[in-house]
Enzyme design. Sequence first.
Site, mmCIF file in Angstrom:
data_model
loop_
_atom_site.group_PDB
_atom_site.id
_atom_site.type_symbol
_atom_site.label_atom_id
_atom_site.label_comp_id
_atom_site.label_asym_id
_atom_site.label_seq_id
_atom_site.Cartn_x
_atom_site.Cartn_y
_atom_site.Cartn_z
ATOM 1 N N ASP A 149 0.978 -1.327 -0.005
ATOM 2 C CA ASP A 149 -0.180 -0.138 -0.063
ATOM 3 C C ASP A 149 0.740 1.347 -0.154
ATOM 4 O O ASP A 149 0.726 2.104 -0.726
ATOM 5 C CB ASP A 149 -1.069 -0.099 1.189
ATOM 6 N N ALA B 119 3.780 1.558 -0.952
ATOM 7 C CA ALA B 119 4.657 2.038 -2.467
ATOM 8 C C ALA B 119 3.553 2.491 -3.350
ATOM 9 O O ALA B 119 3.965 3.375 -3.950
ATOM 10 C CB ALA B 119 5.274 0.626 -2.663
ATOM 11 N N ASP C 76 0.749 4.031 -2.893
ATOM 12 C CA ASP C 76 0.287 5.455 -2.238
ATOM 13 C C ASP C 76 1.411 6.366 -2.799
ATOM 14 O O ASP C 76 1.329 7.534 -3.333
ATOM 15 C CB ASP C 76 0.072 5.695 -0.856
ATOM 16 N N LEU D 158 -13.189 8.374 -1.025
ATOM 17 C CA LEU D 158 -13.147 9.240 -0.163
ATOM 18 C C LEU D 158 -11.879 10.035 -0.384
ATOM 19 O O LEU D 158 -10.746 9.304 -0.836
ATOM 20 C CB LEU D 158 -13.134 8.468 1.282
ATOM 21 N N GLU E 40 -15.813 6.605 12.366
ATOM 22 C CA GLU E 40 -15.802 5.213 12.124
ATOM 23 C C GLU E 40 -14.643 4.626 11.564
ATOM 24 O O GLU E 40 -13.908 5.391 11.193
ATOM 25 C CB GLU E 40 -16.982 4.803 11.528
ATOM 26 N N LYS F 56 -12.107 2.814 9.280
ATOM 27 C CA LYS F 56 -11.917 2.737 7.741
ATOM 28 C C LYS F 56 -11.410 1.406 7.620
ATOM 29 O O LYS F 56 -10.336 0.966 7.850
ATOM 30 C CB LYS F 56 -10.882 3.650 7.197
ATOM 31 N N GLU G 266 -18.219 -2.837 3.566
ATOM 32 C CA GLU G 266 -16.934 -3.172 3.364
ATOM 33 C C GLU G 266 -16.874 -4.775 3.368
ATOM 34 O O GLU G 266 -17.391 -5.365 4.476
ATOM 35 C CB GLU G 266 -15.839 -2.648 3.965
ATOM 36 N N LYS H 98 -17.623 11.462 9.096
ATOM 37 C CA LYS H 98 -18.585 11.821 8.310
ATOM 38 C C LYS H 98 -19.456 13.023 8.987
ATOM 39 O O LYS H 98 -19.680 12.799 10.096
ATOM 40 C CB LYS H 98 -19.611 10.708 7.810
ATOM 41 N N LYS I 184 -6.181 8.984 7.125
ATOM 42 C CA LYS I 184 -5.249 7.726 6.926
ATOM 43 C C LYS I 184 -4.390 7.436 8.082
ATOM 44 O O LYS I 184 -3.736 8.447 8.623
ATOM 45 C CB LYS I 184 -4.516 7.896 5.713
HETATM 46 S S1 IVH Z 1 -18.055 5.716 3.245
HETATM 47 C C1 IVH Z 1 -19.719 8.111 -0.332
HETATM 48 N N1 IVH Z 1 -17.181 4.455 5.421
HETATM 49 O O1 IVH Z 1 -13.012 3.315 2.170
HETATM 50 C C2 IVH Z 1 -18.979 7.397 0.895
HETATM 51 N N2 IVH Z 1 -16.133 3.903 3.430
HETATM 52 O O2 IVH Z 1 -11.015 5.179 0.372
HETATM 53 C C3 IVH Z 1 -17.804 6.514 0.728
HETATM 54 N N3 IVH Z 1 -14.380 2.360 3.397
HETATM 55 O O3 IVH Z 1 -14.692 3.347 -1.039
HETATM 56 C C4 IVH Z 1 -17.642 5.238 1.536
HETATM 57 N N4 IVH Z 1 -14.370 2.163 5.607
HETATM 58 O O4 IVH Z 1 -14.589 0.995 0.279
HETATM 59 C C5 IVH Z 1 -17.107 4.575 4.180
HETATM 60 N N5 IVH Z 1 -16.478 3.360 7.349
HETATM 61 C C6 IVH Z 1 -16.370 3.695 6.129
HETATM 62 C C7 IVH Z 1 -15.647 2.979 5.451
HETATM 63 C C8 IVH Z 1 -15.254 3.141 4.082
HETATM 64 C C9 IVH Z 1 -13.867 1.687 4.726
HETATM 65 C C10 IVH Z 1 -13.875 2.344 2.162
HETATM 66 C C11 IVH Z 1 -14.729 2.285 1.254
HETATM 67 C C12 IVH Z 1 -14.418 3.462 0.314
HETATM 68 C C13 IVH Z 1 -13.138 3.797 0.474
HETATM 69 C C14 IVH Z 1 -12.534 4.941 0.143
#
Ligand code: IVH
Length: 708
Positions: free
Chosen positions: A41, A43, A45, A89, A119, A121, A176, A301, A325
Site C-alpha cells: 500500500d 509503495a 500510495d 473518499l 468510524e 476505515k 466493506e 462523516k 489515513k
Molecule cells: S463511506 C460515499 N465508510 O474506503 C462514502 N467508506 O477510500 C464512501 N471504507 O470506497 C464510503 N470503511 O470502500 C465509508 N466506514 C467507512 C469505510 C469506507 C472503509 C472504504 C470504502 C471506500 C473507501 C474509500
Amino acid sequence: MVVMTNSAAVLADAAAYAAAVEEASVAAAAYYATGESGLDDDAYDRLARGIAAYEADHPEEVLAASPTGKVAGGAAVGDVPHTVPMLSLDNVFSAEQFATWTASLERRIGRPVTAWSVEPKLDGLAVAARYRDGRFERLITRGDGTAGEDVSHAAGAVVGLPERLAEPVTIEVRGEILMTNDQFDQGNAIRTEHGGAPFANPRNGAAGTLRAKDRAYRVETTFFAYGALPLPDSGELGETLAELPHSEVLSYVAGLGVHTAAGTDVAPVLAATVEEVQARVDAIGSLRAALPFGIDGIVIKADLAADQREAGSGTRAPRWAIAYKLPAVEKITRLVSVEWNVGRTGIIAPRAVLEPVEIDGSTVGYATLHNPADITRRDLRLGDQVMVYKAGDIIPRIEAPVVHLRTGDETPIDFPESCPQCGSAIDTSEQRWRCTRGRNCRLVASVSYAAGRDQLDIEGLGATRVVQLVDAGLVADFADLFTLERAQLLALDRMGETSTDNLLAAIETARTRPLSRVFCALGVRGTGRSMSRRIARYFATMDRIVAADVDTLQQVDGIGKEKAAAVVAELVELAPLIAKLVAAGVNMTEPGATPPPEPGTEEAAGADAEAGGDGGTGPTLPLAGMTVVVTGAMTGALEKLSRNQMNELIERAGGKSSSSVSKRTSLLVAGDKAGSKRTKAEDLGVRIAVPEEFAELVGAFLAAGENA
Ligand code: IVH
C-alpha cells in the site's frame, strides 16, 4: 497523535512519469484481476502521489492510463450499473489537514457541523448488497464506481450479510467485505491444503475470494455495513432514509440484522467538535494493532442529512466525509533465513529473519513464525518476498509469501533434525516441536554457559558432560556443580579417576572466581561479559547488586531505566540460585573494587565531586578515566590472556575497555599484526602502547588477576 507518512515518489521527467503510470497500472490491474499486487500500500500510495504531483505541474502531459483519472480503486470490472455511483473518499494525513478540511466544509454549508460520525476505515473492498422485500437479491462490487461485478455467488460465505432481513424492506446496503485475521489464517490454510497459493494479506484474500467461482472449498469473509440507500421501488423507506442522520441509518441497518462495526472496539461514535473527533482518531489508532481485522484509517462523516445534502459530492468523493489515513502497517520484504530458538520449556520456535524494512516508524528485522507446520501450511520459502504486518507494540508477523513475485531461486526452509540448543532429539508429535529434554534442555545450555571460558571457566565441563550430569539428576542448576561428590562423578560413564579429579579441581578453582564472572554466569539478560564487569566493579559484592533498586543500577555505565528494571526483576527470580551459590562457598566479591558509599552519607557527597568517580575504584588506579582498546596478538606477560581477560585487566586497573578506536580512545594496546585499528589510532593521534609497555603500566593488577 497519529503521524502520517505522506511522502511521494519524485518523478523527474516525462519518461519517469510514464514509467510510474505503467507501474501503477500493472499493480492496479493485477490487484483487481487476482487480488494480488507486487506493490504494498505504502509503495502504491507513494507512486500515486508522485504521479499526481507530476500531473499538477504538467497538466498537458497527463496520460489516459493514469490512476488519478479514475475513480480511485481501479479499473472497471463488471456490468451491473450502480443506482447511485459508489464514490471514494478524499484523504487527510494529520490533525492540521483534518482541521483545514472541516473549516472548508463548514464554509461551504455556511454553519458549523455539530455532529460527526467517527468510524473505522475498514481495509477490504466496497460492495453493495441489494435486498428486495427483505430477501437478499444481489451482491455487486464497486468496480469503477458506476458499474460493478455481480458476485452474488459468493454471498453465502459472507458473514454478516443475512439471507433475510428482519423486515421485508427493499434497500441497498453498502459496506466493506474483509477477512478477519482468523478468516485469513483459516482461508490460507484451506487454500494451500488444496494446492492453491496463499493470499498475501487479508485484503487480497477478500478480493480473491469474492471473485472465485467453483472453488472446491469454502472460505469465509465478513461484511461490515457503513451506509444504506433506497432502491427505485423502496417506497416510503426512500424518504425516511434521506432524512435520517447517518448514525441512525447505521442503527437501522443493524436492526435489520446486517453486521456493522457497532459491536467492535472501534464502533462508530458521534463527536461534537474537531477535538473530540481527534481524540477518537487517536483512540482508534492505538486500538488498531489489537483489532481482529484490518483498518487503514478512520472515516469521519458529517452525521446530519441536511449537512450532507448541502455539502454535496464531487465526481470522485463526497464533500461531507473524509478518510483520515493511518500509516501503512504492511510492507513487502525478503525472508532471508529462519532461526530456531529453544524456549524455557524446550519448545523449539522458528523465527523469520527479514531484510530489515521500516514499518510505521520502526525497523522490522524479525517476525514470528509459529511452528514448522505453519511454515509448511503457508508454503514459505527462503528468499521469498513476504508481506509483513507490524502495528503498535505487536510482534511483527508474516502474513504470507507474495507468490507471484517468486523468481524460482527460492529454496525450502530446512527444519532442524536435532535440538539446536543441546543437540538432543526433537519430539515432533505435536504442532509445536519440543526438545526431548524439555525444560532440561535450557538447563544444559545454562549450565554450559556458566561453565564457559568467559564465566566460571571450568575446564573439562563441555556440553556432553553437562548432559550426563543433568541426565543423572546430579545437577538442577549450576550451583549444584559445587556440591558434586567424587563418587557421583566416578559413577558416570567415561569418567575415570583422572578426569574426575581434574574436574573437581577445576570446580574448586571456579569457586574463587571474581564476582564479575560469577555474576556473568547467572546469565541475566543484557549482562554479558563487559556489563557484568561494570556491575561487579560498581557494587563490589553480590549482596549490594541484589539489594540495588532500579535507580541505583542506573548508576552503572551503560544501564538505562529499561535494562535496570529488567535486571532487578531477573535478580529476584535468581535469588534462590544466588543463595545456593553463597551456601556452596562461591566467591561473591570483586577483587580491587571498593563499594560505592551509602547514599546520603558525607562520604557520598565527597565521592560525587571526585573526577571520574566510577563507583569506588578511586583516582589512584593507573588507567583511571581512560578508555583502552586492545588489538593484535598479545606477547610477553600478556600472551596467554584472552580478549575478555585483557578487558578484565583494563577494568581492574580503573579503565574502560572498548572494542573500537575513536576520538575518545585514550590508549591503544597494539600487539603483533595489529591492522586497521592501529592505522586509525595513528590517524587520530591516539596514544599507542606495545603489550610490554602496557604490562608494565598495569603490572600490579596483572598479578592480582591471576585467578580471573
Ligand atoms: S463511506 C460515499 N465508510 O474506503 C462514502 N467508506 O477510500 C464512501 N471504507 O470506497 C464510503 N470503511 O470502500 C465509508 N466506514 C467507512 C469505510 C469506507 C472503509 C472504504 C470504502 C471506500 C473507501 C474509500
